[in-house]
Design an enzyme around this catalytic site. Structure first.
Site, PDB file in Angstrom:
ATOM      1  N   GLU A 172       0.808  -1.219   0.000  1.00 55.08           N
ATOM      2  CA  GLU A 172       0.000   0.000   0.000  1.00 55.08           C
ATOM      3  C   GLU A 172       0.843   1.272   0.000  1.00 55.08           C
ATOM      4  O   GLU A 172       0.596   2.183  -0.781  1.00 55.08           O
ATOM      5  CB  GLU A 172      -0.932   0.012   1.226  1.00 55.08           C
ATOM      6  CG  GLU A 172      -2.061  -1.003   1.173  1.00 55.08           C
ATOM      7  CD  GLU A 172      -3.188  -0.560   0.242  1.00 55.08           C
ATOM      8  OE1 GLU A 172      -3.114   0.568  -0.298  1.00 55.08           O
ATOM      9  OE2 GLU A 172      -4.132  -1.342   0.056  1.00 55.08           O
ATOM     10  N   SER A 173       1.826   1.356   0.882  1.00 56.73           N
ATOM     11  CA  SER A 173       2.530   2.631   1.079  1.00 56.73           C
ATOM     12  C   SER A 173       4.034   2.515   1.147  1.00 56.73           C
ATOM     13  O   SER A 173       4.713   3.544   1.270  1.00 56.73           O
ATOM     14  CB  SER A 173       2.037   3.293   2.374  1.00 56.73           C
ATOM     15  OG  SER A 173       2.541   2.583   3.510  1.00 56.73           O
TER      16      SER A 173
END
Length: 684
Positions: A533-534
């Site tokens: 995700e990040s």
């Protein structure tokens, strides 16, 4: 200056040491990255490094104070202390901010001098844009012309103002072709272009053929209000006939998309058909495909136009899993020219568990995709289903790959996973030399101050000038600064896929351990979700508004917080790692419960939303689990699920934890295991 730079170098290494980066390097046998010079700085001169670190911290704090003062208009206070930042890397950023606040009172010489000396800084383009707008507002066209030529910023607005300056200076005549180039674009241009367009039109620039060009460019851009405007400027009868045909076909594509409506000699007709086929596809995909098949050889489409529309229809037909999709898609790409269409034809065959067709279609892939671990895995599964013979040799070849498919093959064989880990290796001098570059010094300080947008711009400007080895060394510096998203991106750009320590960082370990224990979900699952995700960026924000480490949407975060009775006073709290991890893991646990303990369905739901996954399960939930994953309609979600599973193996192996790709229940749902179970039942 050299002494100042060496002191800053010492500070960077000392801070890396305090963040436990150097012990980590030693533990994984990578201490050679830093070399003996860094060791001497840290070990022989700890007092000097400490002093330098303290001085840098003071300058950083002063910079923040002055930056804030300038933002509030307190320029005189900031100016008094500016000298204390003479050797601070970000002083030009502060100067640019100060200049931008007093453009009305500064001379062109002062502004242009700063711009000329600092063109390499990302902040300078923003300043230049503001300065050019100021000059235009003053009607100082001579000044605008001089400043624009010194450093032209991007965008039609500033280009049009430059053309207006040429007009005011009486030299526009030799630039009218540039005006035409701007006017024919398929998107509306800024208001600043209007005076130039008016002059150009008055002097004969706007002809019927020019208006036609803009009309069709606007149609390609789906800007139909602009197309209507351009149509009013078309005077030639042939051009007006074609625009009328476009509006007819747009209103009733199913009625007008026939061979008798179009001529192979008219260059505008392929544009009309391309648009109308796509429009019809929104209502009736199969009808659109049949009309395309009847028209594509009738009109004079370019190879690019033909390939794009084949791709558009072929993929979308397959994604809908119509009963006749295999037949229609085969007609659209009968010679296997489009690899992605062929791959979707394989997926359609997989959804029907038509193993001979799977084998045949894989054989028709070009060599590179055919040899990928994905299609080699499915080739092996198909062969075993067709022949009934174990495909251990095929699976062994796939198992050497560190990937979702390689790990599936390893589990099929019951053998350990292969990581293919390669420790980083490059001369220590590379990092030392990079650390002395002004751009790297600025980048580091911008990261400390959380000005990540400017830091990324500094990175991009520098990265493009480096060779592969320097890019790799810079990626490791980013990792040592905990700027993991950039480190991972850098490693990918230089294809250092096997440097797992760089590509799979681990931050906030205690928070993840605590939250996953509390929610009773696997630790490696939460880590893999965050990595995907990040890349462990707590300040990440996506284009659709997902926030923080685990990229939570505000609505989802509020609902989750309410459900677990956790206080969430403001959405900005999602940038707090503890809050984000607590809510992210709680939401994962909710998805796991919602999908009856299936980590795979829950992972898909985390990415695509639970309602979509429920729909996919309703239509294709009867399929073996590995086939279900392979035929997920969204490429993003399919890749997401596979990577999260793959990353979970990597994280567990790196931490020496017991490692599995799938649990026992999941493994029993694979295509080969279901076939084996059925065979056993028949034998009994």
């Amino acid at each position: 200056m050299q002494q100042q730079a060496q002191g800053w170098l010492s500070t960077c290494f000392e801070q890396a040491h305090r963040r436990n980066f150097i012990p980590r390097l030693i533990r994984f046998g990578r201490v050679k990255l830093l070399g003996t010079t860094a060791a001497i700085i840290l070990v022989a001169n700890p007092a000097s490094a400490s002093v330098q670190s303290h001085q840098l911290a003071e300058q950083r704090q002063l910079f923040e104070q002055l930056y804030d003062q300038v933002g509030k208009g307190r320029l005189s206070q900031a100016r008094k202390n500016l000298g204390a930042l003479d050797d601070y890397p970000l002083k030009p950023y502060l100067e640019a901010r100060m200049i931008s606040r007093q453009l009305e009172s500064l001379s062109a010489r002062e502004v242009n001098r700063f711009v000329e000396q600092n063109m390499h800084l990302p902040v300078t383009e923003t300043l230049q844009q503001k300065w050019l707008n100021t000059l235009a507002a003053r009607n100082d066209w001579a000044g605008y012309r001089q400043s624009y030529q010194l450093f032209p910023p991007r965008g039609s607005h500033y280009k049009c103002l430059m053309l207006k300056a040429e007009m005011k200076q009486g030299s526009i005549a030799k630039h009218l072709d540039k005006v035409t180039e701007l006017w024919i674009r398929g998107r509306s241009q800024p208001k600043s272009c209007d005076p130039v367009f008016a002059y150009w039109q008055k002097h004969g620039g706007l002809t019927s053929s020019v208006a036609e060009t803009r009309f069709w460019n606007a149609v390609k851009e789906r800007n139909f209000s602009l197309a209507r405007y351009a149509e009013r400027k078309i005077s030639q009868s042939a051009g007006r006939k074609n625009t009328a045909l476009l509006w007819q076909v747009r209103s009733h594509p199913e009625r007008w998309l026939t061979r008798k409506s179009f001529s192979s000699s008219d260059q505008a007709h392929p544009i009309i058909v391309d648009y109308a086929i796509r429009r019809l596809a929104q209502k009736d995909m199969r009808l659109a495909a049949r009309r395309w098949l009847s028209l594509r050889d009738h009109l004079n489409f370019s190879e690019e136009q033909r390939a794009k529309l084949n791709h558009y229809l072929g993929i979308r037909l397959a994604l809908r899993f119509y009963d006749d999709a295999p037949e229609l898609v085969a007609k659209i790409d009968p010679d296997f020219q489009d690899t992605e269409i062929t791959e979707w034809r394989i997926r359609l065959a997989l959804s029907q568990q038509d193993w001979p067709q799977v084998r045949l279609l894989i054989d028709n892939l070009s060599e590179e995709p055919q040899q990928s671990s994905r299609w080699q895995y499915w080739q092996a599964v198909a062969e075993q289903n067709i022949t009934g013979q174990p495909q251990n040799e095929r699976f062994s070849r796939i198992a050497v790959d560190r990937s979702y498919y390689g790990f599936l093959a390893s589990e099929q064989l019951g053998q350990p996973f292969t990581l293919n880990y390669e420790p980083a290796s490059f001369p220590a001098s590379l990092q030392q030399n990079l650390l002395l570059l002004p751009s790297v010094r600025r980048m580091y300080e911008l990261i400390q101050l959380e000005h990540f947008s400017y830091a990324r711009q500094e990175w991009n400007l520098l990265f493009s000038t480096l060779n592969a080895e320097q890019k790799y060394a810079l990626s490791h510096l980013a990792g040592s600064w905990e700027w993991h998203s950039q480190a991972i991106a850098g490693a990918a750009q230089v294809r250092k896929w096997n440097d797992l320590q760089l590509r799979f960082p681990l931050e906030y370990a205690e928070l993840y351990q605590q939250s996953t224990r509390q929610q009773n979900i696997p630790l490696n699952w939460a880590l893999s979700i965050t990595r995907q995700e990040s890349a462990f960026n707590p300040l990440a924000r996506s284009g659709v508004g997902a926030i923080g480490l685990m990229q939570l949407m505000p609505k989802t975060a509020r609902q989750t917080a309410k459900k677990i009775r956790q206080n969430l006073p403001a959405i900005k709290e999602l940038y707090n790692p503890a809050t984000n991890i607590a809510l992210g893991t709680a939401y994962l646990a909710q998805m796991l419960d919602r999908f009856d303990g299936s980590r795979i369905y829950a992972t898909a739901a985390y990415n695509a939303g639970p309602y979509r996954v429920k729909g996919w399960l309703k239509k294709r939930g009867h399929l073996p689990l590995d086939i279900w994953v392979e035929v997920i309609p969204y490429k993003e979600t399919r890749t997401y699920v596979q990577r999260v599973l793959e990353y979970g193996v990597v994280y567990d192996m790196m931490a020496n934890r017991p490692t599995r790709l799938l649990d026992d229940n999941e493994r029993q749902l694979l295509a080969l295991n279901l076939v084996n179970d059925e065979a056993s039942v028949v034998a009994d």
